[in-house]
Design a protein around this motif. Structure first.
Motif, PDB file in Angstrom:
ATOM      1  N   ILE A   1       0.860  -1.174   0.000  1.00  0.00           N
ATOM      2  CA  ILE A   1       0.000   0.000   0.000  1.00  0.00           C
ATOM      3  C   ILE A   1       0.901   1.230   0.000  1.00  0.00           C
ATOM      4  O   ILE A   1       1.868   1.301   0.764  1.00  0.00           O
ATOM      5  CB  ILE A   1      -0.916   0.036   1.240  1.00  0.00           C
ATOM      6  N   LEU A   2       0.582   2.190  -0.840  1.00  0.00           N
ATOM      7  CA  LEU A   2       1.288   3.457  -0.862  1.00  0.00           C
ATOM      8  C   LEU A   2       0.283   4.568  -0.554  1.00  0.00           C
ATOM      9  O   LEU A   2      -0.701   4.730  -1.295  1.00  0.00           O
ATOM     10  CB  LEU A   2       1.947   3.719  -2.215  1.00  0.00           C
ATOM     11  N   VAL A   3       0.489   5.281   0.535  1.00  0.00           N
ATOM     12  CA  VAL A   3      -0.358   6.407   0.897  1.00  0.00           C
ATOM     13  C   VAL A   3       0.368   7.671   0.459  1.00  0.00           C
ATOM     14  O   VAL A   3       1.477   7.949   0.920  1.00  0.00           O
ATOM     15  CB  VAL A   3      -0.651   6.435   2.408  1.00  0.00           C
ATOM     16  N   VAL A   4      -0.261   8.432  -0.429  1.00  0.00           N
ATOM     17  CA  VAL A   4       0.393   9.587  -1.048  1.00  0.00           C
ATOM     18  C   VAL A   4      -0.297  10.851  -0.558  1.00  0.00           C
ATOM     19  O   VAL A   4      -1.453  11.121  -0.904  1.00  0.00           O
ATOM     20  CB  VAL A   4       0.333   9.501  -2.581  1.00  0.00           C
ATOM     21  N   ASP A   5       0.407  11.618   0.245  1.00  0.00           N
ATOM     22  CA  ASP A   5      -0.160  12.785   0.919  1.00  0.00           C
ATOM     23  C   ASP A   5       0.179  14.057   0.154  1.00  0.00           C
ATOM     24  O   ASP A   5       1.354  14.363  -0.080  1.00  0.00           O
ATOM     25  CB  ASP A   5       0.394  12.859   2.348  1.00  0.00           C
ATOM     26  N   GLY A   6      -0.874  14.808  -0.212  1.00  0.00           N
ATOM     27  CA  GLY A   6      -0.672  16.052  -0.938  1.00  0.00           C
ATOM     28  C   GLY A   6      -0.706  17.290  -0.068  1.00  0.00           C
ATOM     29  O   GLY A   6      -0.596  18.406  -0.588  1.00  0.00           O
ATOM     30  N   ALA A   7      -0.859  17.123   1.244  1.00  0.00           N
ATOM     31  CA  ALA A   7      -0.874  18.272   2.147  1.00  0.00           C
ATOM     32  C   ALA A   7       0.542  18.627   2.567  1.00  0.00           C
ATOM     33  O   ALA A   7       1.353  17.750   2.847  1.00  0.00           O
ATOM     34  CB  ALA A   7      -1.730  17.975   3.377  1.00  0.00           C
TER      35      ALA A   7
END
Length: 229
Positions: free
Chosen positions: A34-40
């Motif tokens: 799983i890759l969680v990609v945070d744009g904040a």
């Protein structure tokens, strides 16, 4: 051995991210990721993750940008893009692998169900699923999946402000390549409809899609979308 990479683009989802990650973990094989990609800028969602398993990825904001960033780092044979408010059906991994076992299929998606008991949402679901069957162009809230090599050959999602899901799937359709539709629904949250009103939210979404297909610039459409979201 088939490896599945699940990519979850997030923006300030710290309050809800852990149940979603637990749900995804339950359906994965040990070799998957799983890759969680945070744009904040604050990366607040990544800081809230309890599980050590997800790969934490920082990104510039924008769903298409974030999903492409995750895909660049993914090592799987299959890429699955899941919104942070979406739950997948039991056995989803096998369904995806089975759909892509047909060498003619390059991408796919699930049917849609909205997690709310109101009758109006059943109408929205039915309309959305009928549209998808007719056009063969599913949307991002239906959990899009791709063969990784094919996705990379397309250079990923078009990095536009909105409608990146429609753009990539419509492009695949124009190429004459096959998109599978899994006859099991994902369950997506009704939170946006609840926030802005069911009738308004539905009419707004329909209007934006029509304007996009008429050629209106996504940079203009996204300002209208965010103003009322």
């Amino acid at each position: 051995m088939t490896i599945v990479s699940v990519i979850v683009p997030v923006y300030r989802e710290g309050a809800t991210i852990n149940p979603i990650i637990d749900h995804l973990h339950a359906g994965l094989s040990p070799e998957d990721e799983i890759l969680v990609v945070d744009g904040a800028m604050e990366l607040d969602t990544l800081h809230q993750l309890r599980s050590p398993r997800p790969c934490r990825v920082a990104s510039l904001p924008g769903r298409a940008v974030q999903m492409n960033r995750g895909a660049e780092q993914a090592r799987g044979d299959i890429l699955l893009f899941v919104h942070a408010d979406t739950l997948l059906p039991d056995g989803w991994r096998d369904m995806i692998v089975q759909a892509l076992s047909d060498p003619r299929v390059v991408a796919g998606a699930f049917e849609l169900r909205i997690h709310h008991p109101a009758l109006w949402f059943r109408i929205i679901e039915r309309t959305a699923n009928l549209r998808t069957r007719f056009t063969r162009v599913p949307y991002g809230d239906q959990a899009l999946f791709f063969r990784t090599d094919y996705f990379r050959s397309l250079r990923g999602f078009p990095e536009i402000s909105i409608m990146e899901d429609v753009a990539i799937m419509a492009g695949i359709r124009r190429r004459g390549d096959r998109i599978a539709l899994v006859k099991h629904p994902v369950h997506t949250s009704a939170r946006r409809w609840e926030k802005e009103g069911v009738v308004w939210g539905t009419l707004r979404n329909w209007g934006l899609r029509i304007l996009y297909h008429l050629g209106v610039d996504p940079g203009i459409l996204v300002r209208f979308y965010r103003r009322h979201a």
